[in-house]
Motif scaffolding. Structure first.
Motif, PDB file in Angstrom:
ATOM      1  N   MET A  61      40.945  24.559   3.220  1.00 50.91           N
ATOM      2  CA  MET A  61      40.847  23.333   2.437  1.00 50.91           C
ATOM      3  C   MET A  61      41.204  23.709   1.000  1.00 50.91           C
ATOM      4  O   MET A  61      40.555  24.573   0.406  1.00 50.91           O
ATOM      5  N   THR A  81      44.494  21.810   4.775  1.00 52.49           N
ATOM      6  CA  THR A  81      44.122  20.444   4.449  1.00 52.49           C
ATOM      7  C   THR A  81      44.040  20.367   2.935  1.00 52.49           C
ATOM      8  O   THR A  81      43.320  21.147   2.308  1.00 52.49           O
ATOM      9  N   VAL A 125      34.191  20.918  -3.242  1.00 49.42           N
ATOM     10  CA  VAL A 125      34.688  20.790  -1.867  1.00 49.42           C
ATOM     11  C   VAL A 125      33.795  21.608  -0.934  1.00 49.42           C
ATOM     12  O   VAL A 125      33.422  21.141   0.145  1.00 49.42           O
ATOM     13  N   LYS A 155      41.474  13.460   2.314  1.00 48.46           N
ATOM     14  CA  LYS A 155      42.034  14.707   2.819  1.00 48.46           C
ATOM     15  C   LYS A 155      43.362  14.414   3.503  1.00 48.46           C
ATOM     16  O   LYS A 155      43.519  13.383   4.159  1.00 48.46           O
ATOM     17  N   GLU A 172      31.854  19.637   1.973  1.00 51.85           N
ATOM     18  CA  GLU A 172      32.287  19.893   3.346  1.00 51.85           C
ATOM     19  C   GLU A 172      31.428  20.942   4.054  1.00 51.85           C
ATOM     20  O   GLU A 172      31.613  21.184   5.235  1.00 51.85           O
ATOM     21  N   ALA A 212      46.807  12.107   0.738  1.00 56.98           N
ATOM     22  CA  ALA A 212      45.493  12.476   0.207  1.00 56.98           C
ATOM     23  C   ALA A 212      45.299  12.009  -1.228  1.00 56.98           C
ATOM     24  O   ALA A 212      44.172  11.970  -1.715  1.00 56.98           O
ATOM     25  N   VAL A 257      42.803  18.531  -0.336  1.00 59.72           N
ATOM     26  CA  VAL A 257      41.709  17.631  -0.693  1.00 59.72           C
ATOM     27  C   VAL A 257      41.942  17.121  -2.104  1.00 59.72           C
ATOM     28  O   VAL A 257      42.175  17.905  -3.027  1.00 59.72           O
TER      29      VAL A 257
END
Length: 171
Positions: free
Chosen positions: A28, A100, A124, A87, A128, A80, A102
């Motif tokens: 991420m 991914t 993040v 995301k 997450e 995103a 973000v």
């Protein structure tokens, strides 16, 4: 199931082993760290101590920027950017690695002790419940000193981090 980490885009360029993993991994990446790649590729400042390594890493940064700029990947990243904390769909790098992006915009909570990208990594990670992967020992030390409830791994411990059970509950 892939092993998730929060990291900066430049880490993928510097540490090639992050993209050649034996296990499925999801990185991420805050969007602002992708923007940083554009700055780094244009910078005349050395990124690495050794001149040959510096040229190699700068080429890898250019390759990564070029990959993110491919139409399908660019479209995924743009998805995103329409809402805070959105995301992107997965961007694949090889068979085992997916990224991914973000759109982490909130930089206020840790602004005095951490730069904006570091703050986004922290946010993040907390949001997450995913560990941070970094090569910055100073960042790790500040996270510990500030008592920020995130799990963080040094890049030197990457293989361990791949196999380790992570905290899935807030600390």
């Amino acid at each position: 199931m892939s092993r998730p980490f929060v990291t900066e885009a430049v880490m993928l360029a510097i540490y090639g082993e992050m993209t050649l993993t034996p296990l499925p991994v999801e990185y991420m990446i805050p969007y602002t760290s992708i923007l940083e790649l554009y700055e780094l590729q244009e910078s005349i400042e050395p990124l690495m101590g050794d001149a040959e390594e510096d040229l190699y890493v700068k080429q890898k940064i250019k390759d990564l920027v070029s990959y993110f700029d491919q139409p399908l990947n660019k479209k995924k990243i743009q998805k995103a950017l329409h809402m805070p904390w959105a995301k992107s769909p997965f961007i694949l790098i090889g068979e085992q690695v997916r990224i991914t992006v973000v759109n982490a915009l909130d930089t206020a909570p840790y602004g005095e002790k951490f730069d904006p990208i570091e703050t986004e990594l922290l946010l993040v990670s907390k949001r997450e419940q995913v560990p941070i992967l970094t090569d910055q020992t100073e960042l790790i030390q500040r996270i510990i000193e500030q008592g920020i409830p995130v799990q963080v791994f040094d890049i030197d411990d990457f293989q361990f981090a791949l196999e380790a059970e992570t905290c899935t509950q807030p600390l």
